[in-house]
Each structure stands twice: as C-alpha cells, then as structure tokens.
Design an enzyme around this catalytic site. Structure first.
Site, short mmCIF file in Angstrom:
data_model
loop_
_atom_site.label_atom_id
_atom_site.label_comp_id
_atom_site.label_asym_id
_atom_site.label_seq_id
_atom_site.Cartn_x
_atom_site.Cartn_y
_atom_site.Cartn_z
N GLY A 1 63.69 92.68 26.19
CA GLY A 1 63.13 93.85 25.52
C GLY A 1 63.38 93.92 24.04
N GLN A 2 63.48 92.77 23.39
CA GLN A 2 63.81 92.80 21.98
C GLN A 2 62.67 92.46 21.04
OE1 GLN A 2 67.25 91.63 20.05
NE2 GLN A 2 68.38 91.35 21.93
N GLN A 3 61.46 92.54 21.54
CA GLN A 3 60.33 92.13 20.71
C GLN A 3 60.39 92.76 19.32
OE1 GLN A 3 58.04 89.95 21.66
NE2 GLN A 3 58.81 89.71 23.75
#
Ligand code: G3D
Length: 203
Positions: A72-74
């Site tokens: 979830g680090q886009q």
C-alpha cells in the site's frame, strides 16, 4: 545474549568506521520486525520513524538498515530514491506461506529492481515462515518470483524461520560477503563470489 549478537554483527559487517547500508523490504506481515528482533537490532539501536509508519531507519555496528513495508505504498514511491540512494544491498523478506500474495511480492520486487539507485546491488531474499503449514519451499519461491530471470546483480534466496532465528545467520553471512566485495574488501570466511547476475538457492 547481547554480547553474542554484537559479536555476530562484528563478524558480518566489521567494526566501527565501516558503513554499510541495507534496505530491507517486504509486504506487511512478512516477518520483518520479527527478523530484526532476532538479529538483535532492537537491543542497541535507535529506531527513527521517517515517513509515516512505513519506514524505519536503524543503525547498529556500522550498518544502517532501512526497513520498508511495501504494501500500500504507491503514494510514497516518489520519496523512495531518498532512501535507496547509496544502498549496498537489498533484503526482501517474504511470507512463504502467503501464496495469495506472491504475485504482489513479485510486482514489488520488479519495481524495486528496476529502480536506478539499486542498479547492480545484491539481493537477498529471506523465504520466511518455513515452519508454517503450506509454506513454499525456497526452490518453488525462486520460480514463482522468477529469480532466475534477475540480471545484473548477485542474488541469493535463503529459507528461514524468523521466530526461531533459523537460517538468518546463513543469509547474513551471504549478504555481508557481498557488500564487502562491493567495497573491494575481502570477507574472512565468506563464500566464493559469483559473477554478476549469479544466483543461488539455499536449501
Ligand atoms: P512485518 O514486520 O513484516 O509486518 P512481523 O511482520 O514481524 O510483524 O510478523 C507478522 C506475523 O508473522 C507475527 O505474528 C509474527 O510472529 C509472525 N512470524 C514472523 N516470522 C515468522 C516465522 O518464521 N514463522 C511463523 N510461523 N510466524 C512468523 P502475529 O501473530 O504477532 O501477527
């Protein structure tokens, strides 16, 4: 215990004055925190959260270790270059029992390896949770992650069980020998060097 582990870090990375930077990455729940604890970083280290709760910067025995949760680090990727620059090695921790997310790991690995700041940097994959039911053996994970297609860097996959510490020393031996070679140093007791792009699967 602390002295023993300090001695192990000394063996892996040498004494004061030598600076090596390892970037440790993996999806959430892969076992990174557990692994770090087993490596004793938590005992003599100041952890400094830098970007939200997704990255920690740790220092021990001349080694800087930056630990990333990749899930979830886009939105944070633009900042990655700041942290990857100057890395001597990348350590990927994989939950070998989480077959449903192997594709996500492969995607993240691809993004990581194509990052300019990590070009040619050796890659250690810890195939963690080998004790868990249904865990992928390292050879299978090698295939699922297409590690044999990795070019331009040395890589090594090491099965491990972070909760007991099994396999961690072997993986750290490999990575320390590679970062020393990258600096033109010779690691006493290290295994032989491989050609660029060479890989190995430990069993
Ligand atoms: P992370 O830092 O990558 O997010 P953690 O992962 O270190 O927090 O570990 C996530 C969960 O996996 C923890 O369980 C931890 O105990 C477990 N774990 C880590 N390594 C191993 C391993 O080698 N084998 C097994 N069976 N479990 C492991 P909890 O229950 O605390 O969430």
């Amino acid at each position: 215990m602390g002295i023993l582990l300090s001695t192990m870090w000394e063996r892996w990375f040498g004494g004061a004055g030598r600076e090596f930077k390892l970037v440790m990455v993996g999806l959430d729940n892969a076992g990174k925190t557990t692994l770090l604890y087993r490596l004793a970083l938590g005992e003599a280290v100041v952890a400094t959260p830098t970007v939200g709760s997704n990255v920690e910067r740790l220092q021990h025995a001349g080694v800087t270790l930056e630990v990333w949760d990749l899930g979830g680090q886009q939105g944070l990727r633009a900042a990655w270059a700041t942290y990857y620059r100057g890395a001597d090695a990348v350590v990927l921790v994989v939950d070998s029992a989480d077959r449903a997310r192997v594709a996500a790991v492969k995607n993240e690995l691809g993004a990581l390896l194509s990052h300019a700041d990590l070009s040619g940097v050796p890659l250690l994959v810890f195939a963690n949770k080998q004790d868990a039911r249904g865990a992928c053996p390292a050879a299978e994970l090698t295939s699922l992650l297409a590690l044999h297609a990795v070019r331009g860097r040395d890589w090594h996959i090491q099965p491990c069980v972070a909760v007991t510490g099994g396999g961690l020393a072997e993986g750290m031996d490999w990575i320390s020998s590679r970062v020393r070679q990258g600096r033109g140093e010779t690691a006493a007791g290290a295994g032989g060097g491989g050609a660029a792009g060479a890989g190995a699967v430990a069993s």
